[in-house]
Design a protein around this motif. Structure first.
Motif, PDB file in Angstrom:
ATOM      1  N   ILE A   4      -2.291   6.957   2.203  1.00 50.09           N
ATOM      2  CA  ILE A   4      -1.341   6.937   1.095  1.00 50.09           C
ATOM      3  C   ILE A   4      -1.751   8.016   0.107  1.00 50.09           C
ATOM      4  O   ILE A   4      -2.918   8.398   0.041  1.00 50.09           O
ATOM      5  CB  ILE A   4      -1.264   5.556   0.408  1.00 50.09           C
ATOM      6  N   THR A   5      -0.783   8.504  -0.636  1.00 47.40           N
ATOM      7  CA  THR A   5      -1.056   9.499  -1.666  1.00 47.40           C
ATOM      8  C   THR A   5      -0.565   8.959  -2.996  1.00 47.40           C
ATOM      9  O   THR A   5       0.576   8.525  -3.112  1.00 47.40           O
ATOM     10  CB  THR A   5      -0.348  10.833  -1.350  1.00 47.40           C
ATOM     11  N   ILE A   6      -1.461   8.983  -3.962  1.00 51.70           N
ATOM     12  CA  ILE A   6      -1.107   8.588  -5.317  1.00 51.70           C
ATOM     13  C   ILE A   6      -1.214   9.847  -6.165  1.00 51.70           C
ATOM     14  O   ILE A   6      -2.267  10.492  -6.200  1.00 51.70           O
ATOM     15  CB  ILE A   6      -2.029   7.482  -5.846  1.00 51.70           C
ATOM     16  N   VAL A   7      -0.120  10.195  -6.839  1.00 53.60           N
ATOM     17  CA  VAL A   7      -0.091  11.394  -7.665  1.00 53.60           C
ATOM     18  C   VAL A   7      -0.202  10.971  -9.124  1.00 53.60           C
ATOM     19  O   VAL A   7       0.657  10.242  -9.636  1.00 53.60           O
ATOM     20  CB  VAL A   7       1.206  12.195  -7.438  1.00 53.60           C
ATOM     21  N   ALA A   8      -1.278  11.405  -9.776  1.00 48.41           N
ATOM     22  CA  ALA A   8      -1.485  11.105 -11.185  1.00 48.41           C
ATOM     23  C   ALA A   8      -0.450  11.860 -12.015  1.00 48.41           C
ATOM     24  O   ALA A   8       0.176  12.825 -11.543  1.00 48.41           O
ATOM     25  CB  ALA A   8      -2.900  11.497 -11.606  1.00 48.41           C
ATOM     26  N   PHE A   9      -0.264  11.449 -13.260  1.00 51.34           N
ATOM     27  CA  PHE A   9       0.736  12.084 -14.113  1.00 51.34           C
ATOM     28  C   PHE A   9       0.504  13.586 -14.261  1.00 51.34           C
ATOM     29  O   PHE A   9       1.452  14.356 -14.344  1.00 51.34           O
ATOM     30  CB  PHE A   9       0.782  11.416 -15.495  1.00 51.34           C
ATOM     31  N   ASP A  10      -0.750  14.017 -14.258  1.00 52.38           N
ATOM     32  CA  ASP A  10      -1.052  15.445 -14.413  1.00 52.38           C
ATOM     33  C   ASP A  10      -0.864  16.231 -13.116  1.00 52.38           C
ATOM     34  O   ASP A  10      -1.106  17.430 -13.071  1.00 52.38           O
ATOM     35  CB  ASP A  10      -2.462  15.651 -14.967  1.00 52.38           C
ATOM     36  N   GLY A  11      -0.428  15.552 -12.059  1.00 49.33           N
ATOM     37  CA  GLY A  11      -0.176  16.225 -10.785  1.00 49.33           C
ATOM     38  C   GLY A  11      -1.325  16.162  -9.795  1.00 49.33           C
ATOM     39  O   GLY A  11      -1.185  16.581  -8.649  1.00 49.33           O
ATOM     40  N   THR A  12      -2.476  15.642 -10.212  1.00 43.31           N
ATOM     41  CA  THR A  12      -3.618  15.512  -9.308  1.00 43.31           C
ATOM     42  C   THR A  12      -3.265  14.526  -8.198  1.00 43.31           C
ATOM     43  O   THR A  12      -2.795  13.424  -8.463  1.00 43.31           O
ATOM     44  CB  THR A  12      -4.872  15.022 -10.057  1.00 43.31           C
ATOM     45  N   ARG A  13      -3.492  14.950  -6.963  1.00 44.98           N
ATOM     46  CA  ARG A  13      -3.188  14.107  -5.800  1.00 44.98           C
ATOM     47  C   ARG A  13      -4.452  13.399  -5.321  1.00 44.98           C
ATOM     48  O   ARG A  13      -5.488  14.028  -5.171  1.00 44.98           O
ATOM     49  CB  ARG A  13      -2.614  14.947  -4.664  1.00 44.98           C
ATOM     50  N   PHE A  14      -4.301  12.126  -5.074  1.00 45.97           N
ATOM     51  CA  PHE A  14      -5.381  11.319  -4.510  1.00 45.97           C
ATOM     52  C   PHE A  14      -4.928  10.882  -3.126  1.00 45.97           C
ATOM     53  O   PHE A  14      -4.052  10.026  -3.003  1.00 45.97           O
ATOM     54  CB  PHE A  14      -5.673  10.097  -5.400  1.00 45.97           C
ATOM     55  N   ASP A  15      -5.467  11.523  -2.101  1.00 46.54           N
ATOM     56  CA  ASP A  15      -5.149  11.175  -0.721  1.00 46.54           C
ATOM     57  C   ASP A  15      -6.158  10.133  -0.273  1.00 46.54           C
ATOM     58  O   ASP A  15      -7.353  10.406  -0.203  1.00 46.54           O
ATOM     59  CB  ASP A  15      -5.193  12.422   0.171  1.00 46.54           C
ATOM     60  N   ILE A  16      -5.674   8.952   0.012  1.00 48.98           N
ATOM     61  CA  ILE A  16      -6.525   7.787   0.218  1.00 48.98           C
ATOM     62  C   ILE A  16      -6.318   7.183   1.601  1.00 48.98           C
ATOM     63  O   ILE A  16      -5.187   7.066   2.062  1.00 48.98           O
ATOM     64  CB  ILE A  16      -6.217   6.728  -0.865  1.00 48.98           C
ATOM     65  N   GLU A  17      -7.409   6.812   2.244  1.00 46.11           N
ATOM     66  CA  GLU A  17      -7.365   6.031   3.485  1.00 46.11           C
ATOM     67  C   GLU A  17      -7.425   4.568   3.054  1.00 46.11           C
ATOM     68  O   GLU A  17      -8.461   4.102   2.573  1.00 46.11           O
ATOM     69  CB  GLU A  17      -8.558   6.372   4.375  1.00 46.11           C
ATOM     70  N   ALA A  18      -6.317   3.862   3.195  1.00 48.69           N
ATOM     71  CA  ALA A  18      -6.218   2.498   2.695  1.00 48.69           C
ATOM     72  C   ALA A  18      -6.246   1.493   3.838  1.00 48.69           C
ATOM     73  O   ALA A  18      -5.634   1.707   4.880  1.00 48.69           O
ATOM     74  CB  ALA A  18      -4.924   2.337   1.907  1.00 48.69           C
ATOM     75  N   GLU A  19      -6.944   0.419   3.600  1.00 49.25           N
ATOM     76  CA  GLU A  19      -7.022  -0.652   4.590  1.00 49.25           C
ATOM     77  C   GLU A  19      -5.739  -1.470   4.557  1.00 49.25           C
ATOM     78  O   GLU A  19      -5.241  -1.827   3.478  1.00 49.25           O
ATOM     79  CB  GLU A  19      -8.220  -1.550   4.265  1.00 49.25           C
ATOM     80  N   ASN A  20      -5.188  -1.747   5.722  1.00 52.68           N
ATOM     81  CA  ASN A  20      -3.999  -2.579   5.793  1.00 52.68           C
ATOM     82  C   ASN A  20      -4.281  -3.938   5.176  1.00 52.68           C
ATOM     83  O   ASN A  20      -5.357  -4.499   5.345  1.00 52.68           O
ATOM     84  CB  ASN A  20      -3.515  -2.733   7.233  1.00 52.68           C
ATOM     85  N   GLY A  21      -3.307  -4.450   4.431  1.00 50.75           N
ATOM     86  CA  GLY A  21      -3.459  -5.725   3.751  1.00 50.75           C
ATOM     87  C   GLY A  21      -3.898  -5.578   2.307  1.00 50.75           C
ATOM     88  O   GLY A  21      -3.694  -6.472   1.498  1.00 50.75           O
ATOM     89  N   SER A  22      -4.506  -4.438   1.980  1.00 51.94           N
ATOM     90  CA  SER A  22      -4.871  -4.186   0.583  1.00 51.94           C
ATOM     91  C   SER A  22      -3.609  -3.745  -0.159  1.00 51.94           C
ATOM     92  O   SER A  22      -2.571  -3.506   0.450  1.00 51.94           O
ATOM     93  CB  SER A  22      -5.954  -3.107   0.493  1.00 51.94           C
TER      94      SER A  22
END
Length: 106
Positions: A4-22
Motif C-alpha cells: 500500500i502507498t500512503i501519501v503524506a500531505f507534503d507529497g512524501t510517499r510511504f510505500d509499505i508492505e502491509a500484513e493482511n488483516g491489519s
C-alpha cells in the motif's frame, strides 16, 4: 504481504508492505506517516486517521459503514473518497492501494 502507498500531505510517499488483516491506520502508525494521529487507537471513535482513497481504488475499497460515516462528520475537508484508515482492512485485493493524508485532521 500487500503493498500500500500512503501519501503524506507534503507529497512524501510511504510505500509499505502491509500484513493482511491489519488496517491502513496501523500501518501508517508503524511507519511514522505524518498526519495520521489515530487518537482513539482504531476504535472508530474519532476522525484523526482520515484519508482520501485514490479515486481508482474507491469502488474496490467501498463506502464507509454507518458508524464510520458518523465519525467522518467530524473530519476536516471531507470528500467523496474520504475514509477512516482504521476501517480499511488490508487484504490481497488491495495490493497497490493508494491513500492520501489530508492537510490536517479534525
Amino acid at each position: 504481504m500487500t503493498k500500500i502507498t500512503i501519501v503524506a500531505f507534503d507529497g512524501t510517499r510511504f510505500d509499505i508492505e502491509a500484513e493482511n488483516g491489519s488496517t491502513v491506520m496501523e500501518n501508517a502508525i508503524r511507519n511514522s506517516v505524518p498526519g495520521i494521529e489515530a487518537e482513539c487507537g482504531g476504535a472508530c471513535a474519532c476522525a484523526t486517521c482520515h484519508v482520501y482513497v485514490d479515486p481508482a481504488w474507491a469502488e474496490k475499497v467501498g463506502a464507509p459503514e454507518a458508524m464510520e460515516e458518523d465519525m467522518l462528520d467530524f473530519a476536516f475537508d471531507v470528500r467523496p473518497t474520504s475514509r477512516l484508515s482504521c476501517q480499511i482492512r488490508v487484504r490481497d485485493e488491495f495490493d497497490g492501494l493508494v491513500v492520501q493524508v489530508p492537510e490536517r485532521q479534525a
